[in-house]
Design a protein around this motif. Sequence first.
Motif, PDB file in Angstrom:
ATOM      1  N   PRO A  19      17.077   5.972  -3.446  1.00 27.70           N
ATOM      2  CA  PRO A  19      16.364   6.607  -4.632  1.00 27.70           C
ATOM      3  C   PRO A  19      15.042   5.743  -4.994  1.00 27.70           C
ATOM      4  O   PRO A  19      14.668   4.514  -4.919  1.00 27.70           O
ATOM      5  N   PRO A  20      13.813   6.401  -4.905  1.00 27.80           N
ATOM      6  CA  PRO A  20      12.579   5.788  -4.738  1.00 27.80           C
ATOM      7  C   PRO A  20      12.268   5.133  -6.298  1.00 27.80           C
ATOM      8  O   PRO A  20      11.552   4.333  -6.304  1.00 27.80           O
ATOM      9  N   GLU A  21      13.072   5.429  -7.089  1.00 27.90           N
ATOM     10  CA  GLU A  21      12.656   5.122  -8.598  1.00 27.90           C
ATOM     11  C   GLU A  21      13.221   3.556  -8.967  1.00 27.90           C
ATOM     12  O   GLU A  21      12.921   3.246  -9.909  1.00 27.90           O
ATOM     13  N   GLU A  22      14.241   3.459  -7.999  1.00 23.82           N
ATOM     14  CA  GLU A  22      15.140   2.203  -8.211  1.00 23.82           C
ATOM     15  C   GLU A  22      14.368   0.852  -8.244  1.00 23.82           C
ATOM     16  O   GLU A  22      13.326   0.839  -7.297  1.00 23.82           O
ATOM     17  N   THR A  23      14.267  -0.122  -9.139  1.00 19.88           N
ATOM     18  CA  THR A  23      13.545  -1.406  -8.923  1.00 19.88           C
ATOM     19  C   THR A  23      14.250  -2.200  -8.147  1.00 19.88           C
ATOM     20  O   THR A  23      13.297  -3.152  -7.508  1.00 19.88           O
ATOM     21  N   GLN A  68      -0.679   3.835   4.078  1.00 21.17           N
ATOM     22  CA  GLN A  68       0.317   4.681   3.721  1.00 21.17           C
ATOM     23  C   GLN A  68       1.938   4.249   4.315  1.00 21.17           C
ATOM     24  O   GLN A  68       2.854   3.905   3.560  1.00 21.17           O
ATOM     25  N   VAL A  69       1.421   3.653   5.296  1.00 19.16           N
ATOM     26  CA  VAL A  69       2.810   2.990   6.289  1.00 19.16           C
ATOM     27  C   VAL A  69       3.091   1.852   5.617  1.00 19.16           C
ATOM     28  O   VAL A  69       4.348   1.792   4.972  1.00 19.16           O
ATOM     29  N   ILE A  70       2.295   0.921   4.971  1.00 20.50           N
ATOM     30  CA  ILE A  70       2.700  -0.138   4.270  1.00 20.50           C
ATOM     31  C   ILE A  70       3.040   0.168   2.869  1.00 20.50           C
ATOM     32  O   ILE A  70       4.093  -0.472   2.275  1.00 20.50           O
ATOM     33  N   ASP A  71       2.766   0.841   2.240  1.00 26.24           N
ATOM     34  CA  ASP A  71       2.932   1.424   0.833  1.00 26.24           C
ATOM     35  C   ASP A  71       4.567   1.943   0.964  1.00 26.24           C
ATOM     36  O   ASP A  71       5.558   1.704   0.109  1.00 26.24           O
ATOM     37  N   HIS A  72       4.288   3.101   1.635  1.00 26.71           N
ATOM     38  CA  HIS A  72       5.860   4.018   1.517  1.00 26.71           C
ATOM     39  C   HIS A  72       6.932   3.244   2.113  1.00 26.71           C
ATOM     40  O   HIS A  72       7.972   3.430   1.716  1.00 26.71           O
ATOM     41  N   LEU A  73       6.787   2.544   3.195  1.00 24.63           N
ATOM     42  CA  LEU A  73       8.044   1.890   3.658  1.00 24.63           C
ATOM     43  C   LEU A  73       8.596   0.657   3.262  1.00 24.63           C
ATOM     44  O   LEU A  73       9.705   0.107   3.104  1.00 24.63           O
ATOM     45  N   LYS A  74       7.780   0.123   1.915  1.00 24.04           N
ATOM     46  CA  LYS A  74       7.973  -1.063   1.117  1.00 24.04           C
ATOM     47  C   LYS A  74       8.700  -2.189   1.815  1.00 24.04           C
ATOM     48  O   LYS A  74      10.003  -2.419   1.438  1.00 24.04           O
TER      49      LYS A  74
END
Lengths: 464, 464
Positions: A189-193, B210-216
């Motif tokens: 879930p992307p919204e989870e912290t 985008q790669v860095i942000d999205h894959l967290k």
Amino acid sequence: MIMGKGLKSWSLWHLLVLSLALNVGLVMKMAYERESFSRAVEGAQQSIHGRFCEEKHGGAMVEASMAVGSSEIGRFSTSVGPPMASASSDFLPVADDGRVINLDHGDPTMYEKLWRQAGDKTTVVISGWQYVSYFSDPNKICWFLEPTLEKEIIRLHEIVGNAVTEDRYVIVGTGSTQLFQAALYALSPPEETEPISVVSATPYYSFHRQVIDHLKSGLYKWAGDTDSFNKSGPYIELVTSPNNPDGFMRQAKVNRSGGILLHDFAYYWPQYTPITSAADHDLMLFTISKSSGHAGIRIGWALVKDKEVAKKMTKFVELSSIGVSKDSQLRAAKILQAMSDSTEQVSGSEVASDNFFEVSFGLMAERWRQMREAVKKSRLFSLPELPSALCNYLKRTFETQPAFAWLRCEGEIEDCEAFLRGHKILTRSGKHFGMSPKYVRISMLDRDENFRLFLKRLSAIFQR
Amino acid sequence: MIMGKGLKSWSLWHLLVLSLALNVGLVMKMAYERESFSRAVEGAQQSIHGRFCEEKHGGAMVEASMAVGSSEIGRFSTSVGPPMASASSDFLPVADDGRVINLDHGDPTMYEKLWRQAGDKTTVVISGWQYVSYFSDPNKICWFLEPTLEKEIIRLHEIVGNAVTEDRYVIVGTGSTQLFQAALYALSPPEETEPISVVSATPYYSFHRQVIDHLKSGLYKWAGDTDSFNKSGPYIELVTSPNNPDGFMRQAKVNRSGGILLHDFAYYWPQYTPITSAADHDLMLFTISKSSGHAGIRIGWALVKDKEVAKKMTKFVELSSIGVSKDSQLRAAKILQAMSDSTEQVSGSEVASDNFFEVSFGLMAERWRQMREAVKKSRLFSLPELPSALCNYLKRTFETQPAFAWLRCEGEIEDCEAFLRGHKILTRSGKHFGMSPKYVRISMLDRDENFRLFLKRLSAIFQR
């Protein structure tokens, strides 16, 4: 030809000469190679088994081994115990050159021989101008999936009956390894912290844990064994079935609300385990590495029920590698097609003996028979008793014969991996799978030569 | 053949017939295609340029366009302004069918035609039994790298002179995208409690962010523009040179202690920019997508100085996808080989006209000439003035001619991407690169047909 007149003419002349030579070769080949595939299978069995038994045990054993791949194959699948208890430990006429045998990885080089015998049916020819674009079909969710691969994936599943493909999105990946991460990305879930917990029943697949631990995603984290998992809220449960390392069929274990299942079916093919029903889950992973044995081409696929999950998985593969090698997709399609084509003679309850799965089943059955025999001989190891079931595809009952042996060192040996390393046999310790170091996982898919040498060494280890 | 006697014989007969047909075809081909590659290049130029100019502008323009790819190519590279200012906006005899032209991605389909003309030199044939194993060379750090690809990568860099390869480890990846992540993984200090900052000068490559942000990842995080970066401690600076989106050569900007540099040289090839020196940095990324134009095969490589970094990058690719498609590695090796072979006639200051880089340089030079002309005609857009330099490889001075145009909407148009979308031209907004939406990035590498139509539409947009 882009590279100049001289080179161009040279190349055309060479092609002509080559082509003429090919003609001669083909005519000769047609004259000399008119035997049936059954004969080729016999040859395969001879090379894997004949050298083990033929010279020292005479006719009976050879006959038994030759039956692999024929309609008599059933008796291999149902025989559990070793028929050769009286054989001496040095019955294997293979010279031990002292090499290190690496059975740590599941490198499926056993299949090399099979595909060599298959000839040119799966040869691919790719021109320099092909596959220049990133895109395979910009209008599809998985825009980098080659349509021919999608077709062959669905066709093979329908023939084997191991997975439901209706109303599923097919997502291709650089091996199922990439899709495993794509799935975790899509299911988190992307919204989870905080990262979502990922659990799996012990023994779990060591690589799954390693991927999650090492890459330190902020989206998900390894939360260990299902039995000890007691955190509330959403979680992802990995269900590897048949399980890696031990080969047992698996079901979800936690079964709580908020649970999301991710099924890894890499080994759910009839050469390893009876196909009892078509798997029907939300997200199922498959790979060509373990179905056809082509690990080097790095192609896996996911069957995905939910459209949004399919979109997010596609996004992951885009961010991770902007799609998947087209060359390998084309090649995978050809290989899957050959597998399907080989089953065409199947009708009713009769499965033809030149069927890819029949042949690879035969190889696995024979290796497992020899493995159990070697283990029994050594008196120092044990193997799990694996269940039998009726395979809907092969139309017979047999005992699971996994791609890995989950071996336990009995007695006082606490570190089985170190013990075998002392015999120059590399395996993967049980501790990587969340279990005791008394266990090791051993690949059953190495080349004949290495597998034979491994069995020779294993048979020679006696309890003091 | 694994699949039975009937199919086997059928296949052999077919091969024989095919082979005989091939002989006839080859003999005919040799009779009819004895022209030099210069002629093929002319054909390419005619199809890209002839249809633009030939019919309406007579001899002079045609002559100019035909010189692309010949020794007169220099005058294209040094001509900045459009020589056809008097032409009307509808001078392009291309029918506008109202299609959407997608120039958002850098899909290098322009190269398709070039490789089609190159014929069979880069055709690969892969048998079913090849590349079964995960391993290419288990004794090397990058154990999944095919030796033939490594050899051709080093050879091409030595010929072009765009990167130092001595004492470097070559790491192969599924595109340079995967290696970008492998590099971040390898360069991030594992003992840090918080993710390391990754910075890049604006305009930065949108996809990197985008790669860095999205894959967290928990290992590294996007920290924005170099100018506003003032955090102490270790950081990674991305240096994309020539830069994506604007084409300028780049140097590191932060230059503080604790800084680790990651150089992306995807576009440091002579068709795009003068090769002024051999790049000599700790970690340099390259990709076949932009050097030969084969985006679909997903092959990139890194040249890495430090052994431990090379090991960690290899580990990343193992965890991410257990190696890289062998099929595509083989194919990439063939393509790089053909590129190197095409330069063999180079001696002293003379570069042969059938050289891959000469030909692709010619195509880019012509496209940029037309692009600047269209922009001037519209009076609504502007393009950056790009620097000229002496290219050590092509032995001439020319102005950078990037794979992307970094276009600015002048006047009152605030959202250039939306404005062009209104004309059914899809581009990527400047905001994704950390800049104003007055800018857009436009691919210069699409197929002739789309590029022509794009120019026609751009030329037709007049300031009201």
